[in-house]
Design a protein around this motif. Structure first.
Motif, PDB file in Angstrom:
ATOM      1  N   PHE A  38      37.692  19.717   1.392  1.00  0.00           N
ATOM      2  CA  PHE A  38      37.354  21.122   1.168  1.00  0.00           C
ATOM      3  C   PHE A  38      36.102  21.497   1.958  1.00  0.00           C
ATOM      4  O   PHE A  38      36.073  22.524   2.654  1.00  0.00           O
ATOM      5  CB  PHE A  38      37.152  21.374  -0.334  1.00  0.00           C
ATOM      6  N   ALA A  39      35.082  20.660   1.883  1.00  0.00           N
ATOM      7  CA  ALA A  39      33.833  20.940   2.588  1.00  0.00           C
ATOM      8  C   ALA A  39      34.051  20.950   4.106  1.00  0.00           C
ATOM      9  O   ALA A  39      33.514  21.816   4.809  1.00  0.00           O
ATOM     10  CB  ALA A  39      32.773  19.900   2.213  1.00  0.00           C
ATOM     11  N   ILE A  77      35.786  24.236   5.095  1.00  0.00           N
ATOM     12  CA  ILE A  77      34.852  25.355   4.964  1.00  0.00           C
ATOM     13  C   ILE A  77      33.839  25.334   6.109  1.00  0.00           C
ATOM     14  O   ILE A  77      33.565  26.368   6.733  1.00  0.00           O
ATOM     15  CB  ILE A  77      34.122  25.323   3.593  1.00  0.00           C
ATOM     16  N   LEU A  78      33.287  24.155   6.406  1.00  0.00           N
ATOM     17  CA  LEU A  78      32.313  24.056   7.491  1.00  0.00           C
ATOM     18  C   LEU A  78      32.952  24.368   8.841  1.00  0.00           C
ATOM     19  O   LEU A  78      32.355  25.044   9.688  1.00  0.00           O
ATOM     20  CB  LEU A  78      31.673  22.665   7.507  1.00  0.00           C
ATOM     21  N   SER A  88      41.444  27.748   2.628  1.00  0.00           N
ATOM     22  CA  SER A  88      40.610  26.837   1.836  1.00  0.00           C
ATOM     23  C   SER A  88      40.736  27.110   0.340  1.00  0.00           C
ATOM     24  O   SER A  88      40.361  26.264  -0.478  1.00  0.00           O
ATOM     25  CB  SER A  88      39.150  26.922   2.279  1.00  0.00           C
ATOM     26  N   ILE A 125      36.899  16.792  -2.345  1.00  0.00           N
ATOM     27  CA  ILE A 125      35.679  17.571  -2.104  1.00  0.00           C
ATOM     28  C   ILE A 125      35.317  17.519  -0.623  1.00  0.00           C
ATOM     29  O   ILE A 125      34.972  18.542  -0.019  1.00  0.00           O
ATOM     30  CB  ILE A 125      34.506  17.056  -2.972  1.00  0.00           C
ATOM     31  N   ALA A 126      35.415  16.343  -0.020  1.00  0.00           N
ATOM     32  CA  ALA A 126      35.087  16.196   1.401  1.00  0.00           C
ATOM     33  C   ALA A 126      36.033  17.017   2.269  1.00  0.00           C
ATOM     34  O   ALA A 126      35.591  17.670   3.229  1.00  0.00           O
ATOM     35  CB  ALA A 126      35.138  14.721   1.790  1.00  0.00           C
TER      36      ALA A 126
END
Length: 181
Positions: free
Chosen positions: A62-63, A66-67, A22, A59-60
């Motif tokens: 990446f999120a 990560i999630l 990430s 951003i989505a």
């Protein structure tokens, strides 16, 4: 060590690996942020092309990674329950002694990796393709080929997970006399 324990270890390692990868996605977020701010400051440089969607998408993405990495790392037992069969909690296995178990684990992990890395782009491209078709806009052959290829990757990943035991049995058969090694 039970076979399910090996799955748990492997899934947790995959989650940790996703955390490390990430970092590259964070670089993409920062790059798209820079382009987005430049486009806001000088709209003529980009031909009035709105960069906001790319910034939000980075951003989505990446999120999501990560999630998903957090889920794989923190909820390993939940994932193991989904992947393992009841016999996996009873079978003792040594990682380097039983080739069939190693093949099964590798196939499941490979299937998970293929699905994890293909699904976000597949969903985005499919959504865009459906929107273009619904609005009677022309679609690009590249996008259609990408959707087909991504769907095949997802099917292969699911096939590898579902049939890992059967495929591993095939892989360890002795080609000379048809017996397992």
């Amino acid at each position: 060590m039970k076979k399910s324990d090996i799955y748990e270890i492997s899934i947790k390692i995959l989650g940790l690996y996703l955390f490390f990868t990430s970092i590259g996605l964070l670089r993409d977020v920062l790059t798209t942020f820079a382009v987005w701010t430049q486009a806001k400051q000088n709209p003529d440089a980009f031909g009035d092309f709105d960069q906001t969607h790319f910034f939000i998408l980075s951003i989505a993405n990446f999120a999501f990674v990560i999630l998903f990495a957090a889920f794989m790392t923190l909820k390993t037992k939940t994932i193991t329950k989904l992947v393992c069969k009841p016999t996996d909690y009873e079978e003792n296995s040594s990682l380097f002694a039983d080739r069939k178990v190693i093949y099964e684990l590798a196939l499941v992990i490979m299937g998970l990796l293929i699905i994890v890395w293909t699904l976000p782009d597949f969903a985005f491209k499919l959504k865009s393709h459906i929107q273009l078709v619904q609005s009677n806009m022309p679609t690009k052959d590249y996008d259609t080929n990408f959707i087909i290829t991504s769907a095949i990757k997802i099917v292969v990943g699911l096939f590898a997970i579902i049939y890992a035991k059967s495929i591993s049995s095939i892989l360890i058969k002795d080609k000379k006399n048809g017996q397992t090694e």
